[in-house]
Design a protein around this motif. Structure first.
Motif, PDB file in Angstrom:
ATOM      1  N   CYS A 210      10.947   3.580   3.977  1.00  0.00           N
ATOM      2  CA  CYS A 210      11.470   4.448   5.043  1.00  0.00           C
ATOM      3  C   CYS A 210      11.592   5.894   4.592  1.00  0.00           C
ATOM      4  CB  CYS A 210      12.825   3.936   5.508  1.00  0.00           C
ATOM      5  SG  CYS A 210      12.730   2.264   6.133  1.00  0.00           S
ATOM      6  N   ASP A 211      11.045   6.231   3.433  1.00  0.00           N
ATOM      7  CA  ASP A 211      11.113   7.618   2.964  1.00  0.00           C
ATOM      8  C   ASP A 211      10.548   8.528   4.048  1.00  0.00           C
ATOM      9  OD1 ASP A 211      11.730   9.506   0.958  1.00  0.00           O
ATOM     10  OD2 ASP A 211       9.594   9.657   0.451  1.00  0.00           O
ATOM     11  N   GLY A 212      11.345   9.520   4.435  1.00  0.00           N
ATOM     12  CA  GLY A 212      10.887  10.477   5.454  1.00  0.00           C
ATOM     13  C   GLY A 212      11.104  10.014   6.880  1.00  0.00           C
ATOM     14  N   ALA A 213      11.631   8.800   7.070  1.00  0.00           N
ATOM     15  CA  ALA A 213      11.744   8.257   8.430  1.00  0.00           C
ATOM     16  C   ALA A 213      13.017   8.736   9.132  1.00  0.00           C
ATOM     17  CB  ALA A 213      11.741   6.726   8.382  1.00  0.00           C
ATOM     18  N   GLN A 214      13.018   8.555  10.447  1.00  0.00           N
ATOM     19  CA  GLN A 214      14.196   8.799  11.294  1.00  0.00           C
ATOM     20  C   GLN A 214      14.840   7.445  11.548  1.00  0.00           C
ATOM     21  OE1 GLN A 214      15.282  11.639  12.873  1.00  0.00           O
ATOM     22  NE2 GLN A 214      13.639  13.044  12.212  1.00  0.00           N
ATOM     23  N   ILE A 215      16.090   7.286  11.115  1.00  0.00           N
ATOM     24  CA  ILE A 215      16.786   6.015  11.295  1.00  0.00           C
ATOM     25  C   ILE A 215      17.934   6.212  12.282  1.00  0.00           C
ATOM     26  CG2 ILE A 215      17.956   4.111  10.089  1.00  0.00           C
ATOM     27  CD1 ILE A 215      15.350   4.699   8.706  1.00  0.00           C
ATOM     28  N   VAL A 216      18.096   5.258  13.185  1.00  0.00           N
ATOM     29  CA  VAL A 216      19.291   5.250  14.029  1.00  0.00           C
ATOM     30  C   VAL A 216      19.960   3.890  13.861  1.00  0.00           C
ATOM     31  CG1 VAL A 216      20.247   5.456  16.357  1.00  0.00           C
ATOM     32  CG2 VAL A 216      18.290   6.870  15.687  1.00  0.00           C
ATOM     33  N   THR A 217      21.259   3.914  13.565  1.00  0.00           N
ATOM     34  CA  THR A 217      22.036   2.685  13.465  1.00  0.00           C
ATOM     35  C   THR A 217      23.016   2.633  14.634  1.00  0.00           C
ATOM     36  OG1 THR A 217      23.882   3.630  12.245  1.00  0.00           O
ATOM     37  CG2 THR A 217      21.960   2.940  10.941  1.00  0.00           C
ATOM     38  N   ILE A 218      23.767   1.539  14.700  1.00  0.00           N
ATOM     39  CA  ILE A 218      24.733   1.396  15.792  1.00  0.00           C
ATOM     40  C   ILE A 218      25.723   2.562  15.813  1.00  0.00           C
ATOM     41  CG2 ILE A 218      26.329  -0.055  14.424  1.00  0.00           C
ATOM     42  CD1 ILE A 218      25.515  -0.605  18.147  1.00  0.00           C
TER      43      ILE A 218
ATOM     44  N   GLY B 263      25.052   5.526  15.387  1.00  0.00           N
ATOM     45  CA  GLY B 263      24.430   6.743  15.900  1.00  0.00           C
ATOM     46  C   GLY B 263      24.188   6.725  17.398  1.00  0.00           C
ATOM     47  N   LEU B 264      24.632   5.660  18.086  1.00  0.00           N
ATOM     48  CA  LEU B 264      24.307   5.548  19.514  1.00  0.00           C
ATOM     49  C   LEU B 264      25.244   6.343  20.417  1.00  0.00           C
ATOM     50  CD1 LEU B 264      23.272   1.888  20.403  1.00  0.00           C
ATOM     51  CD2 LEU B 264      21.807   3.893  20.100  1.00  0.00           C
ATOM     52  N   ALA B 265      26.530   6.282  20.131  1.00  0.00           N
ATOM     53  CA  ALA B 265      27.505   6.946  21.013  1.00  0.00           C
ATOM     54  C   ALA B 265      27.408   8.459  20.855  1.00  0.00           C
ATOM     55  CB  ALA B 265      28.916   6.477  20.666  1.00  0.00           C
ATOM     56  N   THR B 266      27.817   9.170  21.899  1.00  0.00           N
ATOM     57  CA  THR B 266      27.898  10.626  21.814  1.00  0.00           C
ATOM     58  C   THR B 266      29.380  10.965  21.732  1.00  0.00           C
ATOM     59  OG1 THR B 266      26.075  10.599  23.376  1.00  0.00           O
ATOM     60  CG2 THR B 266      27.026  12.745  22.867  1.00  0.00           C
ATOM     61  N   GLY B 267      29.842  11.298  20.550  1.00  0.00           N
ATOM     62  CA  GLY B 267      31.274  11.543  20.375  1.00  0.00           C
ATOM     63  C   GLY B 267      32.064  10.306  20.778  1.00  0.00           C
TER      64      GLY B 267
ATOM     65  N   VAL C  24      14.599   8.886  -2.750  1.00  0.00           N
ATOM     66  CA  VAL C  24      14.298   8.600  -1.351  1.00  0.00           C
ATOM     67  C   VAL C  24      15.087   9.559  -0.484  1.00  0.00           C
ATOM     68  CG1 VAL C  24      16.125   6.880  -1.002  1.00  0.00           C
ATOM     69  CG2 VAL C  24      14.029   6.743   0.358  1.00  0.00           C
ATOM     70  N   SER C  25      14.493   9.895   0.652  1.00  0.00           N
ATOM     71  CA  SER C  25      15.162  10.810   1.570  1.00  0.00           C
ATOM     72  C   SER C  25      14.794  10.391   2.986  1.00  0.00           C
ATOM     73  CB  SER C  25      14.675  12.229   1.266  1.00  0.00           C
ATOM     74  OG  SER C  25      15.132  13.101   2.258  1.00  0.00           O
ATOM     75  N   MET C  26      15.785  10.344   3.843  1.00  0.00           N
ATOM     76  CA  MET C  26      15.502   9.991   5.246  1.00  0.00           C
ATOM     77  C   MET C  26      16.571  10.602   6.140  1.00  0.00           C
ATOM     78  SD  MET C  26      16.507   5.915   5.159  1.00  0.00           S
ATOM     79  CE  MET C  26      15.987   5.492   3.498  1.00  0.00           C
ATOM     80  N   THR C  27      16.329  10.581   7.435  1.00  0.00           N
ATOM     81  CA  THR C  27      17.316  11.098   8.372  1.00  0.00           C
ATOM     82  C   THR C  27      18.019   9.914   9.018  1.00  0.00           C
ATOM     83  OG1 THR C  27      15.856  12.957   8.793  1.00  0.00           O
ATOM     84  CG2 THR C  27      17.655  12.628  10.355  1.00  0.00           C
ATOM     85  N   VAL C  28      19.327   9.825   8.832  1.00  0.00           N
ATOM     86  CA  VAL C  28      20.082   8.708   9.388  1.00  0.00           C
ATOM     87  C   VAL C  28      21.076   9.256  10.406  1.00  0.00           C
ATOM     88  CG1 VAL C  28      21.612   6.769   8.879  1.00  0.00           C
ATOM     89  CG2 VAL C  28      19.831   7.410   7.241  1.00  0.00           C
ATOM     90  N   ASN C  29      20.941   8.828  11.619  1.00  0.00           N
ATOM     91  CA  ASN C  29      21.798   9.301  12.716  1.00  0.00           C
ATOM     92  C   ASN C  29      21.881  10.825  12.730  1.00  0.00           C
ATOM     93  OD1 ASN C  29      22.215   6.606  13.317  1.00  0.00           O
ATOM     94  ND2 ASN C  29      24.056   6.485  12.055  1.00  0.00           N
ATOM     95  N   GLY C  30      20.728  11.455  12.514  1.00  0.00           N
ATOM     96  CA  GLY C  30      20.648  12.912  12.631  1.00  0.00           C
ATOM     97  C   GLY C  30      20.953  13.674  11.353  1.00  0.00           C
ATOM     98  N   GLN C  31      21.410  12.963  10.314  1.00  0.00           N
ATOM     99  CA  GLN C  31      21.724  13.674   9.070  1.00  0.00           C
ATOM    100  C   GLN C  31      20.737  13.313   7.971  1.00  0.00           C
ATOM    101  OE1 GLN C  31      25.940  12.727   8.621  1.00  0.00           O
ATOM    102  NE2 GLN C  31      26.281  14.955   8.482  1.00  0.00           N
TER     103      GLN C  31
END
Ligand SMILES: Cc1cc2nc3c(=O)[nH]c(=O)nc-3n(C[C@H](O)[C@H](O)[C@H](O)COP(=O)(O)OP(=O)(O)OC[C@H]3O[C@@H](n4cnc5c(N)ncnc54)[C@H](O)[C@@H]3O)c2cc1C
Ligand code: FES
Ligand code: FES
Lengths: 159, 265
Positions: A67-75, A77-81, A4-11
């Motif tokens: 979710c293979d191939g999906a873009q995931i955002v978790t808590i 991944g919300l803040a910017t720095g 499986v491969s997905m993008t989690v918080n941009g990675q």
């Protein structure tokens, strides 16, 4: 085991997993992103809500393989720095949490709610939309206030 | 969960052949019913055939007075669809009452109809609007499709591809929610097409969704809430549980039916 491969918080992340692996297990146990919580494990409480391709979903009721191939955002991944997302900041400002266990799910639900319904949310709408998020501490009042304020802040930030 | 092998077909025909090869397998749509059931080990399919990549199974169209919703269309899409809101507002409203936002973001109409939970919302709309359920093999009238609690006319490996709802002149759905689960304790869908009225009840029947002939006849004579005065579904055959006993459910059916007529008229 299945790849499986997905993008989690941009990675981009890839792994071989047992097909039974739930998205929440993948996030917490493989990626060590433990901000996403498991409150009930029976699809009721919403502590496990994350964004999958922009949709708020219960990650305890989603297979990681789906979710293979999906873009995931978790808590995480919300803040910017060091700068909190406006919805996170609003929860802090409005004392929208006590123990904090439900908070990641509340915030992920709230952020998607603003994307769907806009920045001007009345109390009734917010309460209806929190149908799938349970809090055992706050009595919800400050959560509702926090979401209304966070929504306004998100609207202002978008302008 | 028990172990299973995972498949992700890209087309209906591929899904049909996978389902044929794995007699103990199950189709996975939104997973909002199936995954909780598997987690509790109430289901242990040998194989899961994940339909989520079959884009052919998504979409809504309105043609010649019929709203056709493909099986993998999510509740949120039906609830917010301008086409559905214009053609059958009661159907869009019903979809918006299912579960919570996260469930509506994932759960599908095909999964809900195939599952035929006795407290699910969509079966009542199918029955009251006289919907047709289309599969990879055939078209099935709603009146023949729902056959009892969790029982449908679907054969092993048969896949729902779409559901077609004829547009009604008047329609409304009233749901009395179970205060904890928010599933329908009693839900009543009323639809009027020309002189014909159909009334379907979910949440109450021990054999799942059902029509109420007495109510329909009374409403065909006069489409007003008062036409239902004194009428009631017998409590025998209705569900009784800690949330509501059969007599209370019987009472609620008349109340909800009157509200639906008042809102539709
Ligand atoms: C917290 C919560 C609250 C809920 N509240 C409500 C509610 O208020 N009202 C309500 O009606 N529902 C409710 N639901 C159920 C929800 O609507 C589900 O989405 C729905 O019942 C099943 O759809 P699914 O796409 O998730 O199907 P799945 O769970 O993936 O599948 C369900 C069953 O249908 C079969 N199936 C799926 N697609 C097809 C197809 N195309 N052809 C043939 N068979 C198929 C599967 O093999 C499985 O047996 C709730 C669920 C949760 C978790
Ligand atoms: S842990 Fe997913 S809904 Fe409670
Ligand atoms: S703050 Fe404790 S559960 Fe919500």
């Amino acid at each position: 085991m299945t790849a499986v491969s997905m993008t989690v918080n941009g990675q981009i992340v890839s792994a071989d997993i047992d097909p039974r692996t739930l998205l929440v297990q993948f996030l917490r146990e493989q990626l060590r992103l433990t901000g996403t919580h498991v409150g009930c494990d029976t699809s009721q409480c919403g502590c496990c809500v994350v964004h999958v391709n922009g949709d708020a979903l219960k990650s305890c009721t989603t297979l990681a393989l789906t979710c293979d191939g999906a873009q995931i955002v978790t808590i995480e991944g919300l803040a910017t720095g060091d700068v909190l997302h406006p919805m996170q900041a609003a929860f802090r400002e409005n004392h929208g949490l006590q123990c904090g266990f439900c908070t990641p799910g509340m915030i992920m639900t709230a952020v998607e709610l603003v994307r769907r319904k806009g920045a001007n949310l009345d109390e009734h709408t917010i309460r209806e939309e929190l149908e799938g998020n349970l809090c055992r501490c706050t009595g919800y009042h400050n959560i509702v206030k926090a979401i209304a304020a966070g929504a306004q802040a998100m609207g202002a930030a978008a302008e | 969960m028990y172990e299973f092998a995972y498949h992700r077909p890209g087309s209906v025909s591929e899904a049909v052949s996978l389902a044929g090869d794995h007699a103990d397998g199950k189709l996975l749509a939104g997973g909002q019913t199936l995954l909780p059931t598997m987690k509790q080990r109430l289901a242990g399919p040998s194989d899961l055939i994940d339909l989520s990549r079959i884009d052919d199974l998504r979409g809504i169209s309105v043609k010649d007075g019929v709203v056709t919703i493909k099986a993998l269309t999510r509740h949120v899409t039906v609830a917010t669809s301008p086409e559905v809101k214009a053609a059958i507002p009661a159907l869009a409203a019903l979809a918006g009452m299912i579960g919570d936002p996260a469930v509506r973001n994932k759960g599908t109409i095909g999964g809900s109809v195939a599952n035929n939970d006795p407290a699910a919302d969509y079966p009542s709309a199918c029955l009251a609007l006289g919907a047709t359920i289309t599969t990879n093999k055939r078209a099935i009238k709603a009146d023949d499709f729902f056959q009892g609690m969790f029982e449908t006319a679907l054969e092993e490996g048969e896949i729902i591809t779409s559901i077609s709802f004829p547009v009604a002149d008047k329609a409304n759905y009233q749901k009395f929610r179970n205060p904890a689960s928010r599933y329908a304790l009693v839900g009543v869908f009323v639809a009027k097409v020309g002189a014909h009225v159909r009334v379907a009840v979910t949440g109450a029947g021990s054999r799942g969704v059902f029509r109420v002939a007495d109510f329909e006849a009374a409403l065909e004579a006069s489409f007003t809430p008062a036409a239902l005065d004194g009428l009631a579904v017998p409590a025998s055959g209705l569900n009784s549980d800690i949330h509501a006993d059969a007599e209370y459910r019987a009472h609620l059916i008349t109340v909800m039916a009157k509200r639906a007529v008042a809102a539709a008229a």
